[in-house]
Design an enzyme around this catalytic site. Sequence first.
Site, PDB file in Angstrom:
ATOM      1  N   CYS A 184      -7.625 -10.647  -1.970  1.00  0.00           N
ATOM      2  CA  CYS A 184      -7.043  -9.892  -3.087  1.00  0.00           C
ATOM      3  C   CYS A 184      -5.576  -9.550  -2.793  1.00  0.00           C
ATOM      4  CB  CYS A 184      -7.857  -8.612  -3.322  1.00  0.00           C
ATOM      5  SG  CYS A 184      -7.071  -7.441  -4.446  1.00  0.00           S
TER       6      CYS A 184
ATOM      7  N   CYS B 185      -4.943  -5.793  -2.359  1.00  0.00           N
ATOM      8  CA  CYS B 185      -5.358  -5.299  -1.045  1.00  0.00           C
ATOM      9  C   CYS B 185      -4.312  -5.667   0.005  1.00  0.00           C
ATOM     10  CB  CYS B 185      -6.716  -5.895  -0.654  1.00  0.00           C
ATOM     11  SG  CYS B 185      -8.071  -5.462  -1.769  1.00  0.00           S
TER      12      CYS B 185
END
Length: 463
Positions: free
Chosen positions: A383, A386
């Site tokens: 991600c 993230c």
Amino acid sequence: MASFSVTSSLSTELKAPSVGAFQPSDRPFQNLTAAINFSTRRAGSAVKPLRAAAESRRGDSVGPLSATTLAAPKTEEGVKEEVTIVEEEENFEQLAKQLENASPLEIMDKALAKFGNDIAIAFSGAEDVALIEYAKLTGRPFRVFSLDTGRLNPETYRFFDEIEKHYGIHIEYMFPDAVEVQALVRTKGLFSFYEDGHQECCRVRKVRPLRRALKGLRAWITGQRKDQSPGTRSEVPIVQVDPVFEGLDGGIGSLVKWNPVANVAGNDVWTFLRTMSVPVNSLHAQGYVSIGCEPCTRPVLPGQHEREGRWWWEDAKAKECGLHKGNIKQDSESNVSAQANGEVSDIFESESMLTLNRVGIENLLKLEDRRDPWVVVLYAPWCQFCQGMESSYLELADKLAGTGVKVGKFRADGEQKAFAKSELQLGSFPTILLFPKHSSQPIKYPSEHRDVDSLLAFVNALR
């Protein structure tokens, strides 16, 4: 080059041969010759008569047939000759390659010239107003339609009116079915999408009205760009046979989708709008970039991707309402599973960070009186959001080392995703949870600010 096929009709006892199956006879038209050209892309497939073309379901990537029927006079024996001219099917994959380096203006001109009154621009009330400006600059007539979901911002409605007056056009509005909306709201309330996802509401308010609109067209023009949503739009072509919706003739392959600004960066679109003094939605000045319905759209923060302002409570890969569902690759779930099996490098690696497995996080949930507070990030290493907060979260772990607050991480993608959604309040990655000493329930970090100071203030206020 057009191909000619001849059909004949007598009385009921004489059946007309199929197109492409003409055989000469001793009738007066025996000297009429025709050049038959099988232009289908799949070997062995038969050319269908014109009357059946609209009913055919073709799965290959070619455009719809365009045909003209010429009726010849009857012969002395009462035979009516009919000549059907069938244009060769166009390979839109090849056309997309040819237009890969073309300007938006050239692409728009090509689309309008090819489809005339059977094509329309889909206008959302955001920066895709650039499409209308390009259409005006071609000097050709053009149509514009928009979906009024009934839940747009007041600023968007005012913008629609401004655009109509600026360009001297009438936008063709499509509305959701009142009975369907009534049933949805009565059954699930006005804001059910916050709890069970936006797809159902979008299907009623956007997808089905769009489907009705497109059934009256042979092509449509959208403002999709490759940089809008890296997860779903990174491979948007300039032109394509629409993989989801059907056009006027019906069936797969009956609608063509044009994306003139697919290769244009968002900053360049805005430079064009400013240069041409094009009216824009006043919401843009308030931090809105991608604009949809009022309950599902919010401003984005500096550094956030523009699609983060849409359906922010859901995963990044779900940032499509269904209008462009064909963007989402069918194997996206298998890609996520492959990533979950370790094909990408892990993140949040630090001596100050504790890695929790499924058993560990379940035990932490069960504790009602914890010895130490915990702050845990639910993440997926692939991600981008993230990855973007990794440095601040690692710094948080270092600052909390020795304070009695434990900092951990739990990988919540792949097989753990369903559990994380049902038990750990996972909405999108990353999700940050604080497990206080004297509370049985974890507290979800509510802010989009993921700098270390904001995270530290949250932990210190509630631990």
